[in-house]
Motif scaffolding. Structure first.
Motif, PDB file in Angstrom:
ATOM      1  N   UNK A   3       0.862  -1.186   0.000  1.00 49.70           N
ATOM      2  CA  UNK A   3       0.000   0.000   0.000  1.00 49.70           C
ATOM      3  C   UNK A   3       0.893   1.229   0.000  1.00 49.70           C
ATOM      4  N   UNK A   4       0.275   2.392  -0.168  1.00 45.22           N
ATOM      5  CA  UNK A   4       1.027   3.646  -0.158  1.00 45.22           C
ATOM      6  C   UNK A   4       0.390   4.622   0.808  1.00 45.22           C
ATOM      7  N   UNK A   5       1.259   5.462   1.399  1.00 47.37           N
ATOM      8  CA  UNK A   5       0.784   6.520   2.297  1.00 47.37           C
ATOM      9  C   UNK A   5       1.641   7.753   2.061  1.00 47.37           C
ATOM     10  N   UNK A   6       1.034   8.904   2.248  1.00 42.70           N
ATOM     11  CA  UNK A   6       1.766  10.177   2.134  1.00 42.70           C
ATOM     12  C   UNK A   6       2.143  10.592   3.551  1.00 42.70           C
ATOM     13  N   UNK A   7       3.445  10.731   3.792  1.00 44.30           N
ATOM     14  CA  UNK A   7       3.935  11.179   5.094  1.00 44.30           C
ATOM     15  C   UNK A   7       4.780  12.417   4.842  1.00 44.30           C
ATOM     16  N   UNK A   8       4.229  13.554   5.237  1.00 44.25           N
ATOM     17  CA  UNK A   8       4.834  14.853   4.967  1.00 44.25           C
ATOM     18  C   UNK A   8       5.119  14.956   3.470  1.00 44.25           C
ATOM     19  N   UNK A  32      12.210  -0.585   3.798  1.00 46.64           N
ATOM     20  CA  UNK A  32      10.860  -1.125   3.652  1.00 46.64           C
ATOM     21  C   UNK A  32      10.093  -1.013   4.964  1.00 46.64           C
ATOM     22  N   UNK A  33       8.923  -0.398   4.904  1.00 47.32           N
ATOM     23  CA  UNK A  33       8.062  -0.266   6.083  1.00 47.32           C
ATOM     24  C   UNK A  33       7.088  -1.434   6.103  1.00 47.32           C
ATOM     25  N   UNK A  55       8.292   7.393  11.578  1.00 46.62           N
ATOM     26  CA  UNK A  55       8.486   6.815  10.243  1.00 46.62           C
ATOM     27  C   UNK A  55       9.275   7.790   9.367  1.00 46.62           C
ATOM     28  N   UNK A  56       8.859   9.049   9.392  1.00 47.21           N
ATOM     29  CA  UNK A  56       9.516  10.058   8.557  1.00 47.21           C
ATOM     30  C   UNK A  56      11.002  10.193   8.929  1.00 47.21           C
ATOM     31  N   UNK A  58      12.985   8.003  10.456  1.00 50.18           N
ATOM     32  CA  UNK A  58      13.728   6.784  10.093  1.00 50.18           C
ATOM     33  C   UNK A  58      13.982   6.708   8.589  1.00 50.18           C
ATOM     34  N   UNK A  59      12.937   6.929   7.802  1.00 51.11           N
ATOM     35  CA  UNK A  59      13.091   6.829   6.351  1.00 51.11           C
ATOM     36  C   UNK A  59      13.968   7.947   5.791  1.00 51.11           C
ATOM     37  N   UNK A  60      13.922   9.127   6.391  1.00 51.86           N
ATOM     38  CA  UNK A  60      14.800  10.228   5.966  1.00 51.86           C
ATOM     39  C   UNK A  60      16.260   9.869   6.227  1.00 51.86           C
ATOM     40  N   UNK A  61      16.505   9.254   7.377  1.00 56.78           N
ATOM     41  CA  UNK A  61      17.864   8.831   7.729  1.00 56.78           C
ATOM     42  C   UNK A  61      18.366   7.783   6.728  1.00 56.78           C
ATOM     43  N   UNK A  62      17.502   6.862   6.358  1.00 60.51           N
ATOM     44  CA  UNK A  62      17.880   5.819   5.399  1.00 60.51           C
ATOM     45  C   UNK A  62      18.155   6.433   4.026  1.00 60.51           C
ATOM     46  N   UNK A  63      17.318   7.385   3.633  1.00 59.95           N
ATOM     47  CA  UNK A  63      17.509   8.049   2.339  1.00 59.95           C
ATOM     48  C   UNK A  63      18.853   8.783   2.300  1.00 59.95           C
ATOM     49  N   UNK A  64      19.187   9.478   3.373  1.00 63.19           N
ATOM     50  CA  UNK A  64      20.476  10.178   3.461  1.00 63.19           C
ATOM     51  C   UNK A  64      21.627   9.170   3.428  1.00 63.19           C
TER      52      UNK A  64
END
Length: 190
Positions: A3-8, A32-33, A55-56, A58-64
């Motif tokens: 599924x998809x979700x918009x987070x910020x 992966x969430x 979530x934001x 954690x995923x931002x840290x992974x993206x960086x």
């Protein structure tokens, strides 16, 4: 189902897995969430909303970290026998340092972790660790052997880690960066 979700400002793909669990929980493996939910419980949007900031972050840290991974390379010069010898030497020295006894060391290809430690005092080492710098191999061994003193990742565990690695968060961050590179390697092998 994905599924998809918009987070910020981020569109996040996530997977919902139903299991025999009492409470819902979130997992982020690499990037992966996953939402692990009790059977017959379907409030994933509510859980995402409640933990949106976590979530934001954690995923931002992974993206960086993925961007940092572009500037690193895996080591393909060490042979597996050399790696095994180095690991066993680290285990011998660091177990003396921590005053712990290791029953057996196993080497295996793992898809989700660098190593693990059992209550039977067996240490499992991910064979992919051989592609990392020596100082990170030593850190992972110390991390796993510390579990022979304290099984959980609690305050006492990190206190023991910090006796040898006061900047352990730096090593943990580097392990994430290298994990992203190793995941690409694993994906090409399958």
């Amino acid at each position: 189902m994905i599924k998809k979700a918009k987070i910020q400002d981020m569109e996040v793909e996530y997977e919902v897995i139903h299991r025999k669990v009492k409470y819902a929980r979130l997992e982020i493996k690499t990037d992966k969430l996953r939402i692990i939910m009790p059977l017959n419980y379907n409030k994933d949007e509510e859980i995402i909303k409640k933990h949106e900031n976590w979530i934001y972050k954690k995923l931002s840290r992974i993206k960086a970290s993925q961007e940092e991974a572009n500037n690193k390379e895996l080591n393909f010069f060490m042979t597996e026998p050399e790696f095994r010898e180095i690991v066993l030497l680290f285990v011998k020295n660091l177990s003396n340092n921590l005053n712990v006894k290791v029953n057996k060391v196993y080497f295996k290809k793992m898809k989700t972790r660098w190593g693990s430690c059992s209550s039977k005092k067996n240490v499992n080492i991910n064979i992919y660790l051989m592609h990392l710098p020596i100082y990170l191999i030593e850190y992972v061994i110390f991390h796993e052997l510390t579990h022979l003193v304290e099984m959980g990742h609690n305050r006492r565990f990190w206190s023991i880690i910090s006796t040898k690695y006061p900047d352990y968060k730096k090593q943990e961050h580097e392990l994430l960066i290298y994990w992203l590179l190793v995941r690409k390697l694993i994906d090409t092998e399958h």
